[in-house]
Design an enzyme around this catalytic site. Structure first.
Site, mmCIF file in Angstrom:
data_model
loop_
_atom_site.group_PDB
_atom_site.id
_atom_site.type_symbol
_atom_site.label_atom_id
_atom_site.label_comp_id
_atom_site.label_asym_id
_atom_site.label_seq_id
_atom_site.Cartn_x
_atom_site.Cartn_y
_atom_site.Cartn_z
ATOM 1 N N TYR A 88 0.835 -1.202 0.000
ATOM 2 C CA TYR A 88 0.000 0.000 0.000
ATOM 3 C C TYR A 88 0.876 1.261 0.000
ATOM 4 C CZ TYR A 88 -3.667 3.290 1.480
ATOM 5 O OH TYR A 88 -4.542 4.342 1.563
ATOM 6 N N ALA B 266 3.984 1.600 -0.928
ATOM 7 C CA ALA B 266 4.719 1.734 -2.194
ATOM 8 C C ALA B 266 3.786 2.291 -3.275
ATOM 9 C CB ALA B 266 5.291 0.388 -2.618
ATOM 10 N N LYS C 117 1.197 4.242 -2.911
ATOM 11 C CA LYS C 117 0.861 5.647 -2.678
ATOM 12 C C LYS C 117 2.078 6.552 -2.890
ATOM 13 C CE LYS C 117 -3.534 5.215 -1.759
ATOM 14 N NZ LYS C 117 -4.547 5.778 -2.668
#
Lengths: 249, 248
Positions: A155, A157, A159
């Site tokens: 998650y 990575a 974003k």
């Protein structure tokens, strides 16, 4: 084909959570909203709610990890209304898993929606906006892309990738009068948030005031999103704006 | 009218970004104390507000003097009744290399940009804390992030404004007083534009992705956003308004 007079927004992930609330907020400002979601029923429900309030909207189904589906959504909006002024990338998924055990398929699933999906939607909308020399793109990101959190490698990575994409495209699209920004709302009371944290953590967060570390409501994000997708932010581009300090607990 | 009858103080309100901020907040119904080193400039802007049907008072204030700042808060409270918003725009810069910079020059620039923000913020806290509501918006600068040769004092002070904003935001969160900053990039205020020839100006605009300078009104919009209910749960943040500068 005649362009509609009012501005047109395409809201990806508009069938629920923050995306639905933003769709309603845009509609209240007189903007026509195409709500797209993995679940076409939920997108149509968002649209029906807007129409009941006197706004203009319709719903579409899309899996944003699939290029052909994304292109079709953009084509459908253009054939109906002739223009897209605003793209909001509000679709995203959150899951947890330690890096040692995280299946490759789960990494791919999260990255394909949160990052590649944002890329595909942005690309498809930008092609149209470049031609008109006008457009505003806003992506929902997360402070977790900046600060990270245990069991959230995929998650975080995804974003962080959204941030890099936003900064890069801001420079690339500036000559075409297209602005692109991202906002990180922080913990927000949505089904996604409730479904991914232990109940006692969620309850404690919901009891606290947002300024004192509590979770906010989707409604609290509308004013900020409107700032970034309207003329109010006419000299703002490439910003990753966190509504709460990513490094605060 | 999102700020109807709210009381606002805008320091440096007599020109440039300050003036644009005053006019923007007034358009939303705020009643405004325009504080400026120049009494005449403050009066001129106050008259502009009144001509537009708004309410404003003009106060000559040196934000680096705590006695001036105390008087500013007193007179604002007396005339406007309440202080909901403080915008710290007062500031300024002079070009000088560090090797040539006197201690007095350092103190002057740091005082007007940073100490002034501290003094004015501190002076409005009692009323905001007492009512458990309020918004403070500070003006930082892109130079607080990039630095700028011949503006070490100004760069340090504007970086200081960001740190001050974050710290005060944390202190004020329990009182629901919000504290944020706007960091302008190159803005075509009459004063700044006047520093450069057309050719020098073009050279400075060229690296900006949006290929233009910003207008004071565009900073005023960001200030209004951070002072208004639209940003109800945002605190401690810095909003960059710079046409995409800082990105590569």
């Amino acid at each position: 084909m005649v362009e509609v007079e009012r501005k047109v927004a395409l809201v990806i992930g508009g069938g629920g959570g923050i995306g639905r609330t933003l769709s309603q907020g845009l509609a209240q400002r007189g903007i026509a909203v195409a709500a797209a979601d993995l679940s076409v029923e939920s997108a149509e429900e968002t649209a029906a709610g807007i129409v009941r309030q006197g706004g203009e909207a319709f719903g579409l189904g899309v899996n944003i990890a699939k290029k052909s589906e994304v292109q079709k959504v953009v084509e459908d909006v253009l054939s109906r209304w002739g223009r897209i002024d605003i793209l909001i990338n509000a679709a995203g998924i959150l899951s947890r898993g330690s890096v040692a055990d995280l299946p490759e398929s789960e990494w791919d699933r999260v990255l394909s929606v949160n990052l590649k999906g944002v890329f595909l939607c942005t690309q498809a909308a930008a092609r149209h906006m470049v031609g008109r020399r006008q457009g505003c793109i806003l992506t929902l990101t997360s402070g977790r892309g900046e600060a990270g959190f245990p069991n959230g490698s995929h998650y975080s990575a995804s974003k962080a990738g959204v941030s890099a994409l936003t900064r890069t495209l801001a420079v690339e699209l500036a000559p075409y009068n297209i602005r692109i920004n991202a906002i990180g709302p922080g913990a927000t009371d949505t089904a996604m948030y409730r479904g991914n944290s232990p109940a006692e953590v969620v309850e404690a967060r919901l009891r606290r005031h947002p300024l004192e570390g509590g979770a906010g409501k989707p409604q609290d994000i509308v004013g900020t999103a409107l700032f970034f997708v309207t003329e109010a932010s006419s000299y703002v581009t490439g910003q990753i704006f966190y509504m709460k300090d990513p490094h605060a607990s | 009218m999102e700020l109807k009858d709210q009381g606002a103080i805008v320091t440096g309100g007599g020109g440039g970004i300050g003036r644009a901020t005053v006019l923007r907040l007034a358009r939303e119904g705020a009643v405004i104390a325009i504080a400026d080193l120049s009494a005449e400039n403050a009066r001129t802007v106050a008259e502009e507000v009144r001509a537009g049907g708004g309410k404003a008072i003009a106060l000559p204030v040196d934000v680096t003097r705590s006695s001036d700042v105390a008087r500013m808060v007193e007179e604002t409270t007396k005339s406007l009744g309440r202080i909901d918003i403080l915008v710290n725009v007062a500031g300024g810069s002079l070009q000088k290399a560090v090797a040539e910079m006197s201690e007095e020059e350092w103190d002057f620039i740091v005082d007007v940009n940073l100490k002034g923000t501290f003094l004015c913020s501190k002076a409005v806290l009692p009323t905001m804390m007492g009512r458990r509501s309020g918004a403070i918006v500070n003006i930082s600068s892109i130079y607080g992030f990039t630095g700028n040769a011949t503006r070490a004092h100004y760069s340090a002070a504007k970086a200081g404004v960001v740190g001050f904003t974050k710290a005060l935001a944390q202190e004020m969160a329990p009182y629901h007083v919000r504290v944020n900053a706007v960091a302008p990039g190159r803005i075509a205020t009459p004063r700044v534009r006047g520093l450069y020839t057309d050719e020098e100006w073009k050279k400075r605009i060229d690296p900006i992705p949006m290929k233009r300078a910003g207008e004071p009104d565009e900073i005023a919009e960001a200030v209004f956003f951070l002072a208004s209910p639209a940003s109800i749960y945002i605190t401690g943040q810095t909003l960059h308004v710079n046409g995409g500068s800082l990105l590569y």
